[in-house]
Write an enzyme that holds these catalytic residues in place. Structure first.
Site, PDB file in Angstrom:
ATOM      1  N   HIS A  91      63.459  15.647  65.931  1.00  0.00           N
ATOM      2  CA  HIS A  91      62.760  15.289  64.718  1.00  0.00           C
ATOM      3  C   HIS A  91      62.362  16.431  63.636  1.00  0.00           C
ATOM      4  O   HIS A  91      62.360  16.437  62.551  1.00  0.00           O
ATOM      5  CB  HIS A  91      61.279  14.492  64.981  1.00  0.00           C
ATOM      6  CG  HIS A  91      61.683  13.130  65.288  1.00  0.00           C
ATOM      7  ND1 HIS A  91      61.803  12.823  66.505  1.00  0.00           N
ATOM      8  CD2 HIS A  91      61.715  11.898  64.584  1.00  0.00           C
ATOM      9  CE1 HIS A  91      61.836  11.401  66.961  1.00  0.00           C
ATOM     10  NE2 HIS A  91      61.876  10.927  65.498  1.00  0.00           N
TER      11      HIS A  91
ATOM     12  N   ASP B 135      71.192   8.479  64.985  1.00  0.00           N
ATOM     13  CA  ASP B 135      69.806   8.337  65.083  1.00  0.00           C
ATOM     14  C   ASP B 135      69.486   8.809  63.500  1.00  0.00           C
ATOM     15  O   ASP B 135      70.234   9.147  62.819  1.00  0.00           O
ATOM     16  CB  ASP B 135      69.226   9.690  65.991  1.00  0.00           C
ATOM     17  CG  ASP B 135      67.823   9.305  66.474  1.00  0.00           C
ATOM     18  OD1 ASP B 135      67.179   8.472  65.939  1.00  0.00           O
ATOM     19  OD2 ASP B 135      67.357   9.986  67.369  1.00  0.00           O
TER      20      ASP B 135
END
Length: 435
Positions: free
Chosen positions: A289, A362
């Site tokens: 992230h 993702d």
């Protein structure tokens, strides 16, 4: 005397004449040595007799020379194949993108869209409908900020589906435990689970099957058709800040058993599964992230641990595999994040592990991608590498247009696009969500 003499002569002449007539009436043998003085009359030419048509016995089977198929070519094609044949390039590219609902709102900045703490769309409006018509994406992913009440959630999903020409994937991270968008929203009376680690500690696959069945049932009720779960990562690194108790544990064989059972539960409820995060996020210390994350293991080492649950998930017929942004420097030579690596997706996942289902990245708005690539660049690289769905690009319109331009300039072939679109439509057909 003279009279007698004439009588005898006359009698003799008559006898001789009679004998000559008898001889001339006998059949004569031809003389082969004597050639006719003129050509013989040719034998009259007889027309060749026409062969009668053979009489065929009556049969209910069509004649071999003129087959009559019981189905037309179109009837023999799947619904997905028929749909693909009639789609425009724009419609095909849309199927490759799954976005956040608020990305359809042109009033928001992309920074607002990608910040889960900021505004979340909870109602479908005219501007969103116009964007969806112009950029017909293949699906949406909802978060807690999109959820208020059970009735609002049902209405919101229904409105999005009604305004999409091709039915949408409607997905959510509902893992059970800490990552449960619906279960953690106040006002939803659904069964909650402590964590998948706690389920794993029971060593009872039946408990994991129950997780899949329970979660799948309530997701189905609200209008979802896809769960970004179960987590197939093996939690082998105690310093891991991403996976932790989201994993069923640190034993790859136990994790394999558990995810197999959870997939069964989800499927029984009519919900698609997407195991994650290939090739395994359990032995990492950093978070994709935020930025770049790498693993040091080579392929053989991954096969001994991290890949065991993914193989089990493939055998259990998972509907999707979510590929992470982890860079596996000792597996691939390109040193790219796995989500952008042809060697990882096509070489390892598809060819070595024999997976031919849908590969979804993702979230492409994560730091590991956004810090290095534009939304358009990353989307083209992911599709070139073999991914079928680009999940939540930071700027989905740039991603859409970049893929479109890449096909027009020859960077990507339309055949490559068709390959992914057929996988996607086939999956939608399997779950009976195509119109």
């Amino acid at each position: 005397m003279k009279k007698i003499y004439l009588t005898v002569v006359l009698f003799t002449a008559l006898c001789m004449l009679s004998a000559c007539n008898i001889i001339s009436n006998q059949p004569q043998e031809p003389d082969s040595s004597v050639q006719p003085s003129s050509p013989a009359e040719p034998e009259p030419t007889q027309p060749e007799p026409t062969e009668p048509e053979p009489t065929q016995p009556e049969s209910t089977e069509p004649a071999q020379s003129d087959p009559i198929p019981s189905n037309s070519d179109e009837e023999l094609q799947s619904k997905a194949e028929q749909l693909l044949k009639n789609m425009t390039l724009k419609e095909k590219i849309g199927q490759l993108l799954v976005i956040r609902p608020e990305a359809l709102s042109t009033e928001l900045t992309f920074a607002q869209i990608n910040d889960t703490r900021e505004y979340g769309a909870t109602e479908f409006n005219t501007k969103m409908a116009e964007t969806l018509d112009k950029y017909p994406v293949g699906g949406v992913a909802l978060f807690g900020k999109n959820i208020q009440t059970p009735s609002q959630l049902k209405d919101f999903i229904n409105e999005m589906q009604q305004n999409s020409e091709i039915p949408l994937f409607v997905g959510i991270d509902e893992e059970g435990g800490s990552v449960s968008r619906v279960a953690k929203t106040p006002g939803f009376d659904v069964q909650k689970f402590e964590s998948m680690e706690a389920v794993g500690k029971t060593k009872d696959p039946g408990k994991a099957r129950e997780v899949g069945s329970v979660i799948g049932s309530y997701l189905k009720e609200y209008g979802f058709n896809l769960d970004f779960a179960p987590v197939a990562d093996v939690n082998t690194n105690p310093d891991n800040i991403v996976i932790g108790n989201r994993s069923f544990g640190n034993d790859p064989n136990l994790v394999a058993e558990m995810i197999t059972a959870e997939i069964e539960g989800l499927h029984k409820a009519g919900i698609m599964s997407s195991i994650k995060h290939f090739p395994g996020h359990g032995d990492t210390k950093d978070d994709t992230h935020s930025g770049f994350v790498s693993i040091e293991k080579n392929w053989e080492e991954l096969k001994e641990c991290e890949l065991i649950p993914f193989k089990a998930g493939i055998d259990a017929q998972t509907d999707m595999i979510m590929i992470s942004h982890i860079t596996a420097e000792n597996v691939t030579d390109d040193e790219l994040p796995s989500s952008l690596s042809y060697e990882m997706i096509e070489g390892r996942l598809r060819k070595e592990l024999n997976y031919d289902g849908v590969v979804i990245t993702d979230s492409m708005s994560m730091g590991a991608i956004e810090n290095q690539y534009s939304s358009g660049e990353a989307a083209v690289l992911a599709i070139s590498a073999g991914a079928d769905i680009v999940l939540m690009p930071g700027d989905f319109i740039k991603a859409f247009e970049s893929i479109y331009d890449a096909v027009n300039n020859g960077t990507l072939s339309e055949e490559r696009i068709d390959q992914s679109v057929l996988r996607i439509l086939t999956l939608k057909e399997k779950y009976e969500i195509l119109k």
